[in-house]
Write a protein that holds these residues in place. Sequence first.
Motif, PDB file in Angstrom:
ATOM      1  N   LEU A 100      63.805 -10.366 -46.011  1.00 50.89           N
ATOM      2  CA  LEU A 100      64.894 -10.103 -45.529  1.00 50.89           C
ATOM      3  C   LEU A 100      64.895  -9.188 -44.286  1.00 50.89           C
ATOM      4  O   LEU A 100      63.964  -8.139 -44.341  1.00 50.89           O
ATOM      5  CB  LEU A 100      66.082  -9.432 -46.377  1.00 50.89           C
ATOM      6  N   GLU A 147      72.295 -10.736 -42.336  1.00 52.72           N
ATOM      7  CA  GLU A 147      71.161 -10.905 -42.881  1.00 52.72           C
ATOM      8  C   GLU A 147      70.256 -12.334 -42.516  1.00 52.72           C
ATOM      9  O   GLU A 147      71.018 -13.220 -42.529  1.00 52.72           O
ATOM     10  CB  GLU A 147      71.348 -10.984 -44.436  1.00 52.72           C
ATOM     11  N   ASP A 189      65.616  -3.726 -51.474  1.00 52.22           N
ATOM     12  CA  ASP A 189      66.914  -3.823 -50.722  1.00 52.22           C
ATOM     13  C   ASP A 189      65.957  -3.348 -49.152  1.00 52.22           C
ATOM     14  O   ASP A 189      65.238  -2.927 -49.155  1.00 52.22           O
ATOM     15  CB  ASP A 189      67.819  -2.787 -51.108  1.00 52.22           C
ATOM     16  N   ARG A 190      67.120  -3.628 -48.080  1.00 52.84           N
ATOM     17  CA  ARG A 190      66.580  -3.626 -46.834  1.00 52.84           C
ATOM     18  C   ARG A 190      66.511  -2.003 -46.619  1.00 52.84           C
ATOM     19  O   ARG A 190      66.991  -0.932 -47.109  1.00 52.84           O
ATOM     20  CB  ARG A 190      67.965  -3.951 -46.079  1.00 52.84           C
ATOM     21  N   HIS A 191      65.340  -1.690 -45.876  1.00 51.31           N
ATOM     22  CA  HIS A 191      64.949  -0.432 -45.826  1.00 51.31           C
ATOM     23  C   HIS A 191      63.870  -0.445 -44.430  1.00 51.31           C
ATOM     24  O   HIS A 191      63.427  -1.319 -44.054  1.00 51.31           O
ATOM     25  CB  HIS A 191      64.267   0.320 -47.013  1.00 51.31           C
ATOM     26  N   LEU A 210      65.290  -3.481 -40.244  1.00 47.68           N
ATOM     27  CA  LEU A 210      65.134  -3.210 -41.688  1.00 47.68           C
ATOM     28  C   LEU A 210      64.401  -4.475 -42.305  1.00 47.68           C
ATOM     29  O   LEU A 210      64.965  -5.438 -41.863  1.00 47.68           O
ATOM     30  CB  LEU A 210      66.433  -2.601 -42.371  1.00 47.68           C
ATOM     31  N   HIS A 211      63.776  -4.342 -43.328  1.00 45.70           N
ATOM     32  CA  HIS A 211      63.422  -5.456 -44.019  1.00 45.70           C
ATOM     33  C   HIS A 211      63.242  -5.205 -45.604  1.00 45.70           C
ATOM     34  O   HIS A 211      63.406  -3.985 -46.161  1.00 45.70           O
ATOM     35  CB  HIS A 211      61.740  -5.864 -43.636  1.00 45.70           C
ATOM     36  N   GLY A 212      63.531  -6.376 -46.184  1.00 43.02           N
ATOM     37  CA  GLY A 212      63.560  -6.497 -47.627  1.00 43.02           C
ATOM     38  C   GLY A 212      62.902  -7.589 -48.137  1.00 43.02           C
ATOM     39  O   GLY A 212      62.154  -8.515 -47.516  1.00 43.02           O
ATOM     40  N   VAL A 271      67.103  -7.293 -40.834  1.00 41.80           N
ATOM     41  CA  VAL A 271      68.335  -6.679 -40.511  1.00 41.80           C
ATOM     42  C   VAL A 271      68.327  -5.949 -39.513  1.00 41.80           C
ATOM     43  O   VAL A 271      67.569  -5.052 -39.207  1.00 41.80           O
ATOM     44  CB  VAL A 271      69.411  -6.027 -41.829  1.00 41.80           C
ATOM     45  N   ARG A 313      74.734  -4.325 -45.222  1.00 42.09           N
ATOM     46  CA  ARG A 313      74.674  -5.175 -46.119  1.00 42.09           C
ATOM     47  C   ARG A 313      75.621  -6.368 -45.978  1.00 42.09           C
ATOM     48  O   ARG A 313      75.873  -7.316 -46.844  1.00 42.09           O
ATOM     49  CB  ARG A 313      75.112  -4.652 -47.613  1.00 42.09           C
TER      50      ARG A 313
END
Length: 418
Positions: free
Chosen positions: A267, A366, A237-239, A385-387, A269, A361
């Motif tokens: 991903l 995204e 998940d994005r972080h 943030l990336h995922g 964001v 989210r």
Amino acid sequence: MWCQRLAWLLRGRRGSTGHRWPWLPRGPGPVLAVPARCHPTAPASPCCAWQLHQDHLELRYGSTVMRLDFVWLRDHCRSASCYNAKTSQRSLDTASVDLAIQPQAVRVDETTLFLTWPDGHVTRYGLEWLARNSYEGQKQQVMHPRILWNAEIYQQAQVPSTDCQSFLETDEGLKEFLQNFLLYGIAFVENVPPTKEDTEILAKRISIIRETIYGRMWYFTSDFSRGDTAYTKLALDRHTDTTYFQEPCGIQVFHCLKHEGTGGRTLLVDGFHAAERVLHQAPEHFELLAKVPLKHEYVENVGGCHNHMIGVGPVLNVYPWNNELYLIRYNNYDRAVINTVPHDVVRRWYHAHRALTAELRRPHNELWVKLKPGKVLFVDNWRVLHGREAFTGYRQLCGCYLTRDDVLNTARLLGLQA
């Protein structure tokens, strides 16, 4: 901590002065000088007026009203005896300045403020310099110009990638890359030989590589060789990374050297865009996320790797003088036990965190990209943030962390605001 005390202090000082336009004496105290008139002989110069108070000078220059403490004015003197222009360093011993100091004489012309101190020393300030460097001037300025984006905004901007040769061999190519990186928080370099060694050469062009517990240049597959979910085939998940460092790593570099399988898109964001939405929709949530300090923790006992890292800081970090966001720490994987605030704050924090998470989210925020050999991605880990989506097959990545100070230093040397 976390700037509340400074912000409270600043609010308290602003609230206690009670200055109003036009300047008039407050109470029975003596007026040390009368406001100077605007100079009709300099129609191109902004209007200037000033008033002395017990401990500060109140100066209006154009539309900026500045309140300049006398000790501050003495401390920042740029004369040859107080400031070394060759090294851009202060020579004056600040501790030698009388904390009750007042100027004996004040004069203002079209461009310059002159102050004569009790020992006869004369300080000169350009009015433009004061307007830029005063607290009142700074709170109107943006430290880091940015373009906030969602997927549509970024795609419509058609931000170009930089060719590897241009990046490495020309200042123009490097400057274009850094300008895009500073504005959007992400940037790409194309046509890079797909090796760890060439990726390292690329990274060193703009910064010192930051060595961490993961080494200098990291190189990983889904072999779970480290105690981190990134070393698996699972979706992430994005972080933001390294929230468990006291100072999270500033820039992250990704280069996919090989992928024989499906999935694995990256991903991205814009965390600042999401935070800006929260600020507009629920400012009390933004304020709470900027005040509550959280612990993030990384505990590793895999093979020969044994680490226990703890970092502390709020989710959102802002400059207190202009409320500009400069760092987001968001990592639900590594967030430790919330035990830094009492119970009546905890529930409100969860509501604020939920509001930010909902923005992060939203599908339209995204940006999905497929990393491939030869295409290197630079990510501002303090902002974006990336995922990752889950993948199959063999996937090999390399990369590193860069020191933020050095990246910004390179940008400034090329004439960019950073």
